[in-house]
Design a protein around this motif. Structure first.
Motif, PDB file in Angstrom:
ATOM      1  N   SER A 216       0.811  -1.229   0.000  1.00  0.00           N
ATOM      2  CA  SER A 216       0.000   0.000   0.000  1.00  0.00           C
ATOM      3  C   SER A 216       0.844   1.279   0.000  1.00  0.00           C
ATOM      4  O   SER A 216       0.318   2.365   0.262  1.00  0.00           O
ATOM      5  CB  SER A 216      -0.962   0.024   1.210  1.00  0.00           C
ATOM      6  OG  SER A 216      -1.870  -1.044   1.129  1.00  0.00           O
ATOM      7  N   LYS A 217       2.132   1.183  -0.278  1.00  0.00           N
ATOM      8  CA  LYS A 217       2.954   2.384  -0.372  1.00  0.00           C
ATOM      9  C   LYS A 217       2.713   3.068  -1.708  1.00  0.00           C
ATOM     10  O   LYS A 217       1.965   2.578  -2.563  1.00  0.00           O
ATOM     11  CB  LYS A 217       4.434   2.031  -0.198  1.00  0.00           C
ATOM     12  CG  LYS A 217       4.787   1.588   1.220  1.00  0.00           C
ATOM     13  CD  LYS A 217       6.270   1.308   1.369  1.00  0.00           C
ATOM     14  CE  LYS A 217       6.609   0.906   2.796  1.00  0.00           C
ATOM     15  NZ  LYS A 217       8.053   0.605   2.969  1.00  0.00           N
ATOM     16  N   SER A 218       3.358   4.213  -1.910  1.00  0.00           N
ATOM     17  CA  SER A 218       3.113   4.997  -3.113  1.00  0.00           C
ATOM     18  C   SER A 218       4.401   5.663  -3.593  1.00  0.00           C
ATOM     19  O   SER A 218       5.460   5.550  -2.970  1.00  0.00           O
ATOM     20  CB  SER A 218       2.035   6.056  -2.846  1.00  0.00           C
ATOM     21  OG  SER A 218       2.387   6.834  -1.714  1.00  0.00           O
ATOM     22  N   THR A 219       4.293   6.383  -4.690  1.00  0.00           N
ATOM     23  CA  THR A 219       5.431   7.050  -5.315  1.00  0.00           C
ATOM     24  C   THR A 219       5.245   8.559  -5.240  1.00  0.00           C
ATOM     25  O   THR A 219       4.127   9.060  -5.359  1.00  0.00           O
ATOM     26  CB  THR A 219       5.557   6.631  -6.797  1.00  0.00           C
ATOM     27  OG1 THR A 219       5.724   5.216  -6.869  1.00  0.00           O
ATOM     28  CG2 THR A 219       6.736   7.306  -7.471  1.00  0.00           C
ATOM     29  N   TYR A 220       6.337   9.276  -5.037  1.00  0.00           N
ATOM     30  CA  TYR A 220       6.290  10.736  -5.075  1.00  0.00           C
ATOM     31  C   TYR A 220       7.212  11.250  -6.179  1.00  0.00           C
ATOM     32  O   TYR A 220       8.134  10.557  -6.619  1.00  0.00           O
ATOM     33  CB  TYR A 220       6.691  11.346  -3.725  1.00  0.00           C
ATOM     34  CG  TYR A 220       8.152  11.195  -3.368  1.00  0.00           C
ATOM     35  CD1 TYR A 220       9.095  12.154  -3.740  1.00  0.00           C
ATOM     36  CD2 TYR A 220       8.604  10.090  -2.643  1.00  0.00           C
ATOM     37  CE1 TYR A 220      10.430  12.011  -3.414  1.00  0.00           C
ATOM     38  CE2 TYR A 220       9.930   9.946  -2.305  1.00  0.00           C
ATOM     39  CZ  TYR A 220      10.849  10.914  -2.689  1.00  0.00           C
ATOM     40  OH  TYR A 220      12.175  10.774  -2.375  1.00  0.00           O
ATOM     41  N   GLY A 221       6.940  12.471  -6.623  1.00  0.00           N
ATOM     42  CA  GLY A 221       7.766  13.089  -7.651  1.00  0.00           C
ATOM     43  C   GLY A 221       8.063  14.531  -7.312  1.00  0.00           C
ATOM     44  O   GLY A 221       7.250  15.218  -6.678  1.00  0.00           O
ATOM     45  N   ILE A 222       9.241  14.997  -7.716  1.00  0.00           N
ATOM     46  CA  ILE A 222       9.689  16.365  -7.440  1.00  0.00           C
ATOM     47  C   ILE A 222      10.369  16.914  -8.691  1.00  0.00           C
ATOM     48  O   ILE A 222      11.120  16.202  -9.356  1.00  0.00           O
ATOM     49  CB  ILE A 222      10.695  16.401  -6.264  1.00  0.00           C
ATOM     50  CG1 ILE A 222      10.058  15.891  -4.980  1.00  0.00           C
ATOM     51  CG2 ILE A 222      11.251  17.811  -6.062  1.00  0.00           C
ATOM     52  CD1 ILE A 222      11.062  15.617  -3.874  1.00  0.00           C
ATOM     53  N   THR A 223      10.109  18.187  -9.000  1.00  0.00           N
ATOM     54  CA  THR A 223      10.789  18.871 -10.093  1.00  0.00           C
ATOM     55  C   THR A 223      11.205  20.258  -9.639  1.00  0.00           C
ATOM     56  O   THR A 223      10.387  21.001  -9.097  1.00  0.00           O
ATOM     57  CB  THR A 223       9.878  19.005 -11.335  1.00  0.00           C
ATOM     58  OG1 THR A 223       9.381  17.719 -11.715  1.00  0.00           O
ATOM     59  CG2 THR A 223      10.658  19.594 -12.509  1.00  0.00           C
ATOM     60  N   VAL A 224      12.474  20.592  -9.844  1.00  0.00           N
ATOM     61  CA  VAL A 224      12.998  21.922  -9.529  1.00  0.00           C
ATOM     62  C   VAL A 224      13.133  22.689 -10.840  1.00  0.00           C
ATOM     63  O   VAL A 224      13.815  22.225 -11.765  1.00  0.00           O
ATOM     64  CB  VAL A 224      14.370  21.840  -8.827  1.00  0.00           C
ATOM     65  CG1 VAL A 224      14.816  23.234  -8.371  1.00  0.00           C
ATOM     66  CG2 VAL A 224      14.331  20.875  -7.660  1.00  0.00           C
ATOM     67  N   ILE A 225      12.491  23.868 -10.931  1.00  0.00           N
ATOM     68  CA  ILE A 225      12.451  24.629 -12.172  1.00  0.00           C
ATOM     69  C   ILE A 225      13.274  25.912 -12.037  1.00  0.00           C
ATOM     70  O   ILE A 225      13.117  26.673 -11.084  1.00  0.00           O
ATOM     71  CB  ILE A 225      11.001  25.000 -12.553  1.00  0.00           C
ATOM     72  CG1 ILE A 225      10.140  23.739 -12.700  1.00  0.00           C
ATOM     73  CG2 ILE A 225      10.971  25.827 -13.841  1.00  0.00           C
ATOM     74  CD1 ILE A 225      10.533  22.844 -13.848  1.00  0.00           C
ATOM     75  N   LEU A 226      14.144  26.145 -13.020  1.00  0.00           N
ATOM     76  CA  LEU A 226      14.901  27.393 -13.125  1.00  0.00           C
ATOM     77  C   LEU A 226      15.096  27.681 -14.601  1.00  0.00           C
ATOM     78  O   LEU A 226      15.380  26.766 -15.381  1.00  0.00           O
ATOM     79  CB  LEU A 226      16.249  27.284 -12.417  1.00  0.00           C
ATOM     80  CG  LEU A 226      17.104  28.552 -12.361  1.00  0.00           C
ATOM     81  CD1 LEU A 226      16.433  29.639 -11.526  1.00  0.00           C
ATOM     82  CD2 LEU A 226      18.494  28.245 -11.810  1.00  0.00           C
ATOM     83  N   ALA A 227      14.953  28.935 -14.994  1.00  0.00           N
ATOM     84  CA  ALA A 227      15.060  29.324 -16.404  1.00  0.00           C
ATOM     85  C   ALA A 227      14.072  28.545 -17.268  1.00  0.00           C
ATOM     86  O   ALA A 227      14.361  28.168 -18.400  1.00  0.00           O
ATOM     87  CB  ALA A 227      16.489  29.137 -16.919  1.00  0.00           C
ATOM     88  N   ASP A 228      12.902  28.290 -16.691  1.00  0.00           N
ATOM     89  CA  ASP A 228      11.813  27.573 -17.370  1.00  0.00           C
ATOM     90  C   ASP A 228      12.156  26.135 -17.742  1.00  0.00           C
ATOM     91  O   ASP A 228      11.553  25.558 -18.656  1.00  0.00           O
ATOM     92  CB  ASP A 228      11.362  28.336 -18.627  1.00  0.00           C
ATOM     93  CG  ASP A 228      10.542  29.563 -18.291  1.00  0.00           C
ATOM     94  OD1 ASP A 228      10.218  29.752 -17.105  1.00  0.00           O
ATOM     95  OD2 ASP A 228      10.252  30.351 -19.212  1.00  0.00           O
ATOM     96  N   GLY A 229      13.114  25.544 -17.042  1.00  0.00           N
ATOM     97  CA  GLY A 229      13.466  24.155 -17.298  1.00  0.00           C
ATOM     98  C   GLY A 229      13.804  23.435 -16.015  1.00  0.00           C
ATOM     99  O   GLY A 229      14.101  24.057 -14.992  1.00  0.00           O
TER     100      GLY A 229
END
Length: 374
Positions: free
Chosen positions: A247-260
């Motif tokens: 019953s665990k799950s996945t997480y996601g992270i995105t760091v944005i700089l200069a629109d990328g």
């Protein structure tokens, strides 16, 4: 010398110490100033005697140099050449990444990072297994893989077949791509890695699906714009109750700089979240850790100006806390306020370090509508 140690585990450490110690000593003399960042010890910031900037990346024996003045770059390059001996190569390539800069009609710059040669090497090895189908997404929606998932039980013969076909090598190559230029493939590659010890026809097809998507999209990589955001921002999200086994799950992270994206990750939660807010709160904690490291890295880039008493060059990027955008209201509220509720009082204490990061001014949580949570 009794014997060479090339390839020995201590060789890289010995070399890193040698080159770092020499670089710091040499560029703290004759009017030059240098600082090596603790957040990323591969990055050196060098200030010339008349205060022009250069940034140096050293990854073992691969070096990348950018700066404000060509004569500074030549001096730094020649100094390294005199001490260690170097080979000048095409500056568009670094660790297999191709970086291409385009000047747009309005005068802005765009930088795009791709891995064409590496992807083409993958296709040369495994492209024969790719169907002609053009997939819209790199991984089949709602699919998860796991050795303990219900219905996942490949026979020994099936496992042997796909090991011999090169499953481990294929997934290892996909992992390199996903962590470098193609973050869209991170989740799918994560799933394929989860069954590395127990490959099956299902996991093989999933890996080939990823490769097929790369075949059709690898010429479009990470893109950044000089007109994009100058202050970093972070988006995070989490699934809930995703795996049938635990019953665990996945997480996601995105760091944005200069629109990328300058950083991204997709990982399975180590702990079990028993509600959607808890899963999202854990993701916010991991996003905040990214935020703190990003904040500290930017702060360290100005160490040379602090040494010389000059105006900081990068401080404008962290004048305010780095914003963490998430789409769960409960997680956002609990990150800002201490609340005791039956559904949250058991949350592990380590995740409340998020509040400490906010209190110290490193990060700040804000809500973003789900469709805009990239």
């Amino acid at each position: 010398m009794k014997a060479p140690i090339y390839g020995h585990p201590s060789a890289a450490r010995a070399w890193s110490k040698t080159v770092t110690e020499w670089t710091e000593e040499f560029f703290m003399s004759n009017g030059w100033t240098i600082a090596v960042t603790n957040t990323d010890p591969c990055v050196f910031v060098i200030l010339s005697p008349d205060n022009t900037f250069s940034l140096l990346w050293i990854h073992t024996d691969d070096c990348f140099l950018r700066g404000e003045r060509l004569e500074d770059l030549e001096y730094i390059r020649n100094s390294f050449g005199n001490r260690f001996g170097i080979k000048k190569v095409d500056p568009r390539y670094m660790l297999g990444l191709l970086s291409e800069i385009t000047v747009m009609p309005d005068g802005t710059w765009e930088l795009e990072l791709t891995q064409p040669e590496f992807v083409e090497q993958m296709l040369g090895e495994f492209g024969q297994y790719c169907p002609t189908t053009q997939y819209k997404s790199p991984f089949e929606p709602n699919k998860v893989l796991g050795c303990k998932e219900i219905g996942y039980n490949p026979s020994e013969a099936e496992q042997k077949k796909y090991r011999e076909m090169g499953y481990r090598r294929l997934v290892g190559m996909l992992l390199w791509c996903s962590r470098r230029c193609y973050p869209e493939t991170l989740f799918g590659t994560n799933q394929c890695c989860a069954v590395m010890s127990k490959p099956s026809e299902e996991s093989w097809n999933a890996a080939i699906h990823l490769l097929s998507w790369l075949r059709d999209n690898y010429k479009t990589g990470l893109k950044f714009s000089s007109s994009g955001n100058r202050v970093p921002k972070i988006f995070y999200d989490s699934s809930h109750n995703q795996y049938t086994a635990d019953s665990k799950s996945t997480y996601g992270i995105t760091v944005i700089l200069a629109d990328g994206p300058i950083g991204a990750e997709s990982k399975r939660h180590p702990e079990l979240g028993d509600s959607t807010p808890y899963s999202e709160y854990m993701a916010a904690y991991y996003a905040s850790k990214r935020g703190v490291s990003t904040y500290q890295f930017i702060h360290e880039l100005d160490e040379v100006t602090r040494i010389k008493g000059l105006k900081p060059k990068f401080a404008h990027m962290i004048e305010q806390p780095i914003v963490l955008y998430g789409d769960n209201d409960v997680a956002t509220q609990i990150s800002k306020e201490r609340r005791t509720q039956p559904r949250s009082r058991h949350w592990l204490l380590k995740f409340h370090a998020l509040r400490d990061h906010i209190k110290k001014g490193f990060t700040l949580t804000k809500r973003v509508p789900s469709p805009d949570n990239c």
